[in-house]
Design a protein around this motif. Sequence first.
Motif, PDB file in Angstrom:
ATOM      1  N   GLY A 198       0.749  -1.099  -0.191  1.00 25.93           N
ATOM      2  CA  GLY A 198      -0.306  -0.160   0.076  1.00 25.93           C
ATOM      3  C   GLY A 198       0.307   1.679   0.055  1.00 25.93           C
ATOM      4  O   GLY A 198       0.627   2.417  -0.558  1.00 25.93           O
ATOM      5  N   SER A 199       2.143   1.227   0.695  1.00 25.73           N
ATOM      6  CA  SER A 199       2.241   2.102   0.556  1.00 25.73           C
ATOM      7  C   SER A 199       3.354   2.844  -0.536  1.00 25.73           C
ATOM      8  O   SER A 199       4.221   4.151  -0.629  1.00 25.73           O
ATOM      9  CB  SER A 199       3.888   1.708   1.614  1.00 25.73           C
ATOM     10  N   LEU A 200       3.851   1.866  -1.117  1.00 25.52           N
ATOM     11  CA  LEU A 200       4.431   2.331  -2.889  1.00 25.52           C
ATOM     12  C   LEU A 200       3.654   2.094  -3.488  1.00 25.52           C
ATOM     13  O   LEU A 200       3.789   1.873  -4.948  1.00 25.52           O
ATOM     14  CB  LEU A 200       5.191   0.439  -3.078  1.00 25.52           C
ATOM     15  N   GLY A 201       2.317   1.567  -3.131  1.00 27.59           N
ATOM     16  CA  GLY A 201       1.227   2.183  -4.463  1.00 27.59           C
ATOM     17  C   GLY A 201       0.869   1.015  -5.396  1.00 27.59           C
ATOM     18  O   GLY A 201      -0.243   1.059  -6.735  1.00 27.59           O
ATOM     19  N   PHE A 202       1.156  -0.236  -4.284  1.00 31.38           N
ATOM     20  CA  PHE A 202       1.112  -1.990  -5.401  1.00 31.38           C
ATOM     21  C   PHE A 202      -0.404  -2.159  -4.369  1.00 31.38           C
ATOM     22  O   PHE A 202      -0.949  -2.189  -3.713  1.00 31.38           O
ATOM     23  CB  PHE A 202       1.645  -2.967  -5.002  1.00 31.38           C
ATOM     24  N   ALA A 203      -1.316  -2.533  -4.817  1.00 29.11           N
ATOM     25  CA  ALA A 203      -2.652  -3.389  -4.315  1.00 29.11           C
ATOM     26  C   ALA A 203      -2.422  -4.800  -4.687  1.00 29.11           C
ATOM     27  O   ALA A 203      -1.337  -5.064  -5.968  1.00 29.11           O
ATOM     28  CB  ALA A 203      -4.253  -3.262  -5.587  1.00 29.11           C
ATOM     29  N   PHE A 204      -3.177  -5.545  -4.205  1.00 26.34           N
ATOM     30  CA  PHE A 204      -2.659  -7.269  -4.299  1.00 26.34           C
ATOM     31  C   PHE A 204      -2.799  -8.034  -5.318  1.00 26.34           C
ATOM     32  O   PHE A 204      -1.978  -8.735  -5.568  1.00 26.34           O
ATOM     33  CB  PHE A 204      -3.818  -7.805  -2.792  1.00 26.34           C
ATOM     34  N   ARG A 205      -3.240  -7.753  -6.343  1.00 30.12           N
ATOM     35  CA  ARG A 205      -3.562  -7.420  -7.780  1.00 30.12           C
ATOM     36  C   ARG A 205      -2.687  -7.568  -8.765  1.00 30.12           C
ATOM     37  O   ARG A 205      -2.007  -8.031  -9.290  1.00 30.12           O
ATOM     38  CB  ARG A 205      -4.257  -7.378  -8.556  1.00 30.12           C
ATOM     39  N   ASP A 206      -1.437  -6.803  -7.939  1.00 30.65           N
ATOM     40  CA  ASP A 206      -0.085  -6.669  -9.173  1.00 30.65           C
ATOM     41  C   ASP A 206       0.432  -6.936  -7.889  1.00 30.65           C
ATOM     42  O   ASP A 206       2.570  -6.743  -8.927  1.00 30.65           O
ATOM     43  CB  ASP A 206       0.426  -4.557  -8.070  1.00 30.65           C
ATOM     44  N   VAL A 207       0.320  -7.610  -6.824  1.00 25.72           N
ATOM     45  CA  VAL A 207       1.519  -8.316  -6.677  1.00 25.72           C
ATOM     46  C   VAL A 207       2.223 -10.459  -6.721  1.00 25.72           C
ATOM     47  O   VAL A 207       1.334 -11.109  -6.785  1.00 25.72           O
ATOM     48  CB  VAL A 207       1.276  -8.567  -4.439  1.00 25.72           C
ATOM     49  N   ILE A 208       3.271 -10.779  -7.173  1.00 27.50           N
ATOM     50  CA  ILE A 208       3.270 -11.555  -7.185  1.00 27.50           C
ATOM     51  C   ILE A 208       3.988 -12.360  -6.029  1.00 27.50           C
ATOM     52  O   ILE A 208       5.584 -11.838  -5.796  1.00 27.50           O
ATOM     53  CB  ILE A 208       4.592 -12.051  -8.734  1.00 27.50           C
TER      54      ILE A 208
END
Length: 261
Positions: A198-208
């Motif tokens: 969240g602090s880096l501007g990513f949502a869960f869907r952006d995470v691998i």
Amino acid sequence: MERRMIVCDLDGTLLDSHGLVSERTRLAVRRLHGAGHVFVIATARPVRDTRHVAMALGGTPIAICGNGSITFDFVRDEVVAFRPLTEAHVVEALAVLRDRFPGVRLGAECRLELVLEESFYVPPALSWTARRVPRLEEALDRHAVGKLMVQLDGTARHYYESVRGLLGGCEVTISADVFCEVMRAGVTKAAALELMAGSLGFAFRDVIAFGDMPNDLPMLTWAGTAVAVANAHPAVLASADEVTASNDDDGVAEWLERLTG
């Protein structure tokens, strides 16, 4: 290419069976950074045993350590977040474990310090800085325990369910077969990762996310894409979206090479 956040466990996943980073893996992570993606370590290891891996990989200044109990910035050399057990939970857990398992051997990660009972076995390479004590209760700062370590006879995967059943108010998991780990309720790699993303501007869907052991399951479940290495625990293999080659066959690097082309 859409920017991604890649989060990776170390032992049994990114590192080979000797605990080393292969040259192929180094190059894959560097290409990842060059393509604009973010690479994050998420490990059960303490800060001191993660530093040299972060430095070897390069461009990985912040790591989630201690199964999510502590997040550390290696560039600024400071703790970003610390989520210790409450004093009440430490006192209760120690009393319950002593009562149920008279021969239990105990240790604790106290912020950045490792404290181990004299009978607690950890490979010398991972415990040479430890402060050894006869009995943990007599040497513990109960306000600074990020993780309790519980060791019984046999392998941890055979007794951690018993420990988890006793300590219902805590997170109990395993990342290796030499001991099981007890953290504050709600403290997982996933919880720390969600805050960082969240602090880096990513949502869960952006995470691998990549992992191999039960302590990785919350992280793998939360991430948009969950990848297990072929040598992973059966529960991890069953939960993953994809399976890559084993840690000794550079499975993470192989997957990342496809991502960066």
